[in-house]
Design an enzyme around this catalytic site. Structure first.
Site, PDB file in Angstrom:
ATOM      1  N   ASP A   4      44.508  -3.576  27.984  1.00 25.26           N
ATOM      2  CA  ASP A   4      44.787  -4.979  28.265  1.00 25.26           C
ATOM      3  C   ASP A   4      45.921  -5.364  27.321  1.00 25.26           C
ATOM      4  O   ASP A   4      45.695  -5.628  26.143  1.00 25.26           O
ATOM      5  CB  ASP A   4      43.539  -5.831  28.014  1.00 25.26           C
ATOM      6  CG  ASP A   4      43.782  -7.307  28.240  1.00 25.26           C
ATOM      7  OD1 ASP A   4      44.606  -7.646  29.106  1.00 25.26           O
ATOM      8  OD2 ASP A   4      43.143  -8.120  27.553  1.00 25.26           O
ATOM      9  N   GLU A  64      46.896  -3.067  32.713  1.00 24.13           N
ATOM     10  CA  GLU A  64      46.903  -4.315  33.462  1.00 24.13           C
ATOM     11  C   GLU A  64      48.332  -4.679  33.843  1.00 24.13           C
ATOM     12  O   GLU A  64      49.233  -4.650  33.021  1.00 24.13           O
ATOM     13  CB  GLU A  64      46.281  -5.449  32.652  1.00 24.13           C
ATOM     14  CG  GLU A  64      46.149  -6.731  33.465  1.00 24.13           C
ATOM     15  CD  GLU A  64      45.416  -7.815  32.701  1.00 24.13           C
ATOM     16  OE1 GLU A  64      44.241  -8.041  33.017  1.00 24.13           O
ATOM     17  OE2 GLU A  64      46.034  -8.410  31.801  1.00 24.13           O
ATOM     18  N   ASP A 138      39.434  -9.066  24.820  1.00 23.14           N
ATOM     19  CA  ASP A 138      40.483  -8.055  25.014  1.00 23.14           C
ATOM     20  C   ASP A 138      39.882  -6.668  25.226  1.00 23.14           C
ATOM     21  O   ASP A 138      40.373  -5.884  26.033  1.00 23.14           O
ATOM     22  CB  ASP A 138      41.431  -8.025  23.812  1.00 23.14           C
ATOM     23  CG  ASP A 138      42.036  -9.379  23.524  1.00 23.14           C
ATOM     24  OD1 ASP A 138      42.857  -9.841  24.335  1.00 23.14           O
ATOM     25  OD2 ASP A 138      41.673  -9.975  22.497  1.00 23.14           O
TER      26      ASP A 138
END
Length: 163
Positions: A4, A64, A138
């Protein structure tokens, strides 16, 4: 390995898959100091990702996809820098990278592309059979991205996503 990306805080999660069994190998965050110049922050991010790759030797990376709001182009540009050094670390290690939109990750894990963070954390907890909800957010997001990469494979080249 799921990532992420963030310029201040990047979450990572590494899972192991043996047949139908998926287990958590390691998860954490890589931080940079907001007061440092951009090039120092990017170096910190690159070094942190490279260290995780060297230590855990993942076979693939799920990252991501950049989400940008048209009202915040500066944020998108900074995130592009962060994603770039993450991709560089993967490229140097010859690890293939899959790129997943946040709504796709949510849809794969929960069936709802607009699932709230709490629902995502619960889905990750259940799939990895964790005792507690993964935190911080996160880390939970990185593990969700790793699980998505496992479930879908990483045959989603960035150029296909950009069309």
């Amino acid at each position: 390995m799921g990532i992420d990306p963030g310029l201040n805080t990047t979450g990572y999660g590494v899972i192991e898959v043996h047949g139908a069994t998926i287990k958590l190998c390691e998860a954490g965050i890589i931080r940079s100091r907001a007061k440092d110049p951009l090039e120092m922050r990017l170096r910190e991010l690159y070094t942190g990702v490279k260290e995780v790759i060297e230590a855990l030797q993942p076979e693939m990376m799920a990252l991501e996809q950049l989400f940008s709001h048209y009202e915040r182009p500066r944020t998108a540009i900074l995130m592009g820098h962060a994603r770039g050094v993450i991709c560089l670390a993967a490229g140097e290690a010859e690890i293939p990278v899959g790129h997943f939109e946040p709504t796709r990750v949510k849809k794969v894990l929960t069936g709802n592309g607009r699932a709230p963070k709490s629902q995502m954390q619960l889905a990750v907890k259940l799939q990895l059979r964790l005792a507690n909800l993964p935190e911080p957010a996160d880390v939970a997001d990185a593990l969700a991205i790793a699980l998505c990469g496992h479930h879908l494979g990483i045959n989603t080249p960035l150029d296909k996503l950009m069309k």
